[in-house]
Scaffold this active site. Structure first.
Site, mmCIF file in Angstrom:
data_model
loop_
_atom_site.group_PDB
_atom_site.id
_atom_site.type_symbol
_atom_site.label_atom_id
_atom_site.label_comp_id
_atom_site.label_asym_id
_atom_site.label_seq_id
_atom_site.Cartn_x
_atom_site.Cartn_y
_atom_site.Cartn_z
ATOM 1 N N GLU A 179 0.820 -1.225 0.000
ATOM 2 C CA GLU A 179 0.000 0.000 0.000
ATOM 3 C C GLU A 179 0.848 1.267 0.000
ATOM 4 O O GLU A 179 0.712 2.131 0.869
ATOM 5 C CB GLU A 179 -0.949 -0.025 1.203
ATOM 6 C CG GLU A 179 -1.959 -1.151 1.119
ATOM 7 C CD GLU A 179 -3.048 -1.100 2.192
ATOM 8 O OE1 GLU A 179 -2.834 -0.471 3.235
ATOM 9 O OE2 GLU A 179 -4.119 -1.695 1.964
ATOM 10 N N GLU A 381 -5.569 -8.313 -1.085
ATOM 11 C CA GLU A 381 -6.220 -8.108 0.217
ATOM 12 C C GLU A 381 -7.677 -7.780 -0.021
ATOM 13 O O GLU A 381 -7.994 -6.932 -0.868
ATOM 14 C CB GLU A 381 -5.591 -6.947 0.989
ATOM 15 C CG GLU A 381 -4.280 -7.255 1.631
ATOM 16 C CD GLU A 381 -3.796 -6.147 2.566
ATOM 17 O OE1 GLU A 381 -4.636 -5.520 3.238
ATOM 18 O OE2 GLU A 381 -2.583 -5.925 2.598
HETATM 19 C C1 BG6 Z 1 -4.561 -3.030 4.799
HETATM 20 C C2 BG6 Z 1 -3.185 -3.389 5.303
HETATM 21 O O1 BG6 Z 1 -4.668 -1.668 4.706
HETATM 22 O O2 BG6 Z 1 -5.650 -3.354 5.584
HETATM 23 C C3 BG6 Z 1 -3.162 -4.526 6.307
HETATM 24 O O3 BG6 Z 1 -2.329 -3.691 4.237
HETATM 25 C C4 BG6 Z 1 -4.326 -4.377 7.258
HETATM 26 O O4 BG6 Z 1 -1.914 -4.542 6.950
HETATM 27 C C5 BG6 Z 1 -5.603 -4.465 6.444
HETATM 28 O O5 BG6 Z 1 -4.333 -5.288 8.302
HETATM 29 C C6 BG6 Z 1 -6.867 -4.461 7.262
HETATM 30 O O6 BG6 Z 1 -6.855 -3.387 8.136
HETATM 31 P P1 BG6 Z 1 -7.133 -3.572 9.675
HETATM 32 O O7 BG6 Z 1 -6.890 -2.260 10.237
HETATM 33 O O8 BG6 Z 1 -8.538 -4.009 9.780
HETATM 34 O O9 BG6 Z 1 -6.176 -4.598 10.139
#
Ligand code: BG6
Length: 482
Positions: A179, A381
């Site tokens: 990111e 993701e």
């Molecule tokens: C993304 C990141 O933005 O979102 C991850 O690359 C992160 O590292 C994921 O864990 C989900 O976000 P969160 O805050 O719910 O863990």
């Protein structure tokens, strides 16, 4: 839609994690603190704190995380049972170069990943390795204020060289930075390892205007990434190196042309600056005006432009969790998100953390980006952060997660049918790990439950959720039965 055989037979199904949220063992095997290791626990309403050093008696979720370091065999076995074709993970830079400028890489750290990769190999699971996922050795911050200094480039390149050489025959897919476009917003300063202290001495006050610093740091990362791509291809021409964008999808709030332009501008700045540099090897033309109007002056060294041109990525990856609205403020309030927020969309519902759920937005993004770059794409993701309840019989019935993922996979298939070259899907936090934004454990994404709570207590035992069996079937049918 013709749902039969939409996805290629070699489609890469898997899951995604990051070292600082998963591994734990923060000071084991020669590792020293990373930037993630000075972030305290927090919650939806209490922001995490960044401390200047490790404070005695303070809880830092990354220190143990869910201890993948000592559980990797057990976890990989479960991933294999689900049928994973690939596994996205990251390497902790501070395990390899604990002091950032060490003359020699830490052999114990390298050995840990040797063992991990052989375990993956045993089950024919292809690693997809993020080289820097929201962390760097804390020494990079202490010595250089993180990526704000140009020196960071050389340290990163040396680290990459070490990884590419060591894992030449066992890793094929690499992602340079997680990111990277998070640096567009003030919260991104510490993601780049930069400490901010305002006039009143408030430590890491993200309201400090850090745009000049952040964009300079971003430039250094983009140059470092391009150099890494180049070196990777020299070391092994079969390597595939990708970028990773936190895709910020913002719909115009009305069809008022002013709102349309606003949404377009936001898309250009938040998503396309980084995407274009990574994929096309140059800053897009709209950057000039944006930098002028924002008083940002990027200091370019001689040769930077050429470096960017010669370091274009082989594939484009992104994270996608939510969308928001841009423009005239619609009815309703501000909505949260991973790094990028905006206004609420009355047509969408949100999860408990306020992230608005929008499966069709995924199809939109896939089409939008593929039209622009025409290179293979991966969704690395995606997922639903939710509180899971362990029932009396020990079961975890996470139907809400199944619904979320099903609807997103459905839209991925639509996009593939639209003509997008999508090569893989790795839902986030395939096993419960620490939340990046809040440091919580109760914000869970996994197919596998880990017994640990927000205060760090628990047995760390692993347990399959209902979604485990569901995802296993999805993979077995290559997404035909979801
Ligand atoms: C993304 C990141 O933005 O979102 C991850 O690359 C992160 O590292 C994921 O864990 C989900 O976000 P969160 O805050 O719910 O863990």
């Amino acid at each position: 839609m013709n749902k039969k055989n939409v996805l290629p037979v070699d489609f890469m199904w898997g899951g995604a994690t990051a070292a600082n949220q998963y591994e734990g063992a923060w000071n084991v095997g020669g590792k020293k603190a990373s930037t993630a290791d000075v972030m305290t626990g927090g919650s939806h309403t209490t922001p995490r704190r960044i401390t200047k050093h490790i404070e005695e008696g303070t809880y830092y979720p990354s220190h143990e995380a869910v201890d993948f370091y000592h559980h990797y065999k057990e976890d990989i076995k479960l991933f294999a049972e689900m049928g994973f074709k690939c596994f996205r993970m990251s390497i902790a830079w501070s395990r390899i170069f604990p002091n950032v400028d060490d003359k020699v890489a830490n052999e114990e750290g390298l050995k840990f990943y040797d063992d991990l990769f052989s375990e993956l190999k045993k089950y024919n699971i292809e690693p997809i390795v993020t080289i820097s996922h929201y962390e760097a050795p804390f020494a990079l911050t202490e010595k250089y204020n993180g990526w704000t200094s140009r020196e960071a480039i050389d340290h990163y390149v040396r680290y990459c060289n070490t990884l590419f050489t060591r894992y030449k025959d066992v890793v094929k897919y690499w992602i340079t930075f997680n990111e990277i476009n998070s640096l567009m917003v003030p919260a991104g300063a510490f993601i780049a390892g930069a400490l901010l202290v305002d006039d009143s001495g408030i430590f890491n006050n993200i309201t400090v205007d850090s745009s000049q610093m952040r964009f300079q740091a971003l430039h250094h990362q983009l140059v470092a990434s391009a150099k890494a791509v180049n070196i990777a291809h020299q070391i092994n021409p079969d390597f595939k190196v990708g970028c990773m964008i936190n895709y910020s999808l913002g719909y115009a709030s009305t069809c008022n042309p002013k709102d349309i332009i606003k949404a377009q501008k936001q898309d250009q700045i938040n998503n396309m600056i980084c995407g274009d540099v990574h994929v096309r090897g140059e800053y897009p033309t709209f950057t000039k005006r944006y930098f002028e109007e924002s008083n940002i002056k990027i200091e370019m060294a001689e040769g930077d432009e050429e470096t960017l041109k010669n370091g274009c990525v082989d594939f484009y990856t992104f994270s996608y969790y939510k969308s928001h609205v841009v423009g005239t403020r619609p009815e309703g309030d501000v909505t949260q998100g991973n790094v990028f927020g905006g206004f609420k969309n009355p047509y969408l519902k949100a999860n408990d953390w306020g992230w608005q759920i929008d499966p069709e937005g995924l199809r939109y993004v896939l089409n939008h980006v593929y039209d622009r770059y025409k290179i293979p794409m991966m969704v690395v993701e995606n997922g639903l952060g939710a509180v899971d309840i362990v029932e009396k019989d020990g079961k975890i019935n996470d139907d809400y997660r199944i619904k979320f993922l099903r609807e997103h996979i459905e839209q991925m298939k639509e996009a593939v049918y639209d003509g997008v070259e999508l090569i893989g899907y790795t839902p986030w936090g395939c096993i419960d790990i620490v939340s990046a934004s809040t440091g919580e454990m109760k914000k869970r994404y996994g197919f596998i439950y880990v017994d640990k709570d927000n205060d760090g207590k628990g047995t760390l035992n692993r347990r399959k959720k209902k979604s485990f069996d569901w995802y296993q079937h999805v993979i077995a049918t290559n997404g035909e039965e979801i």
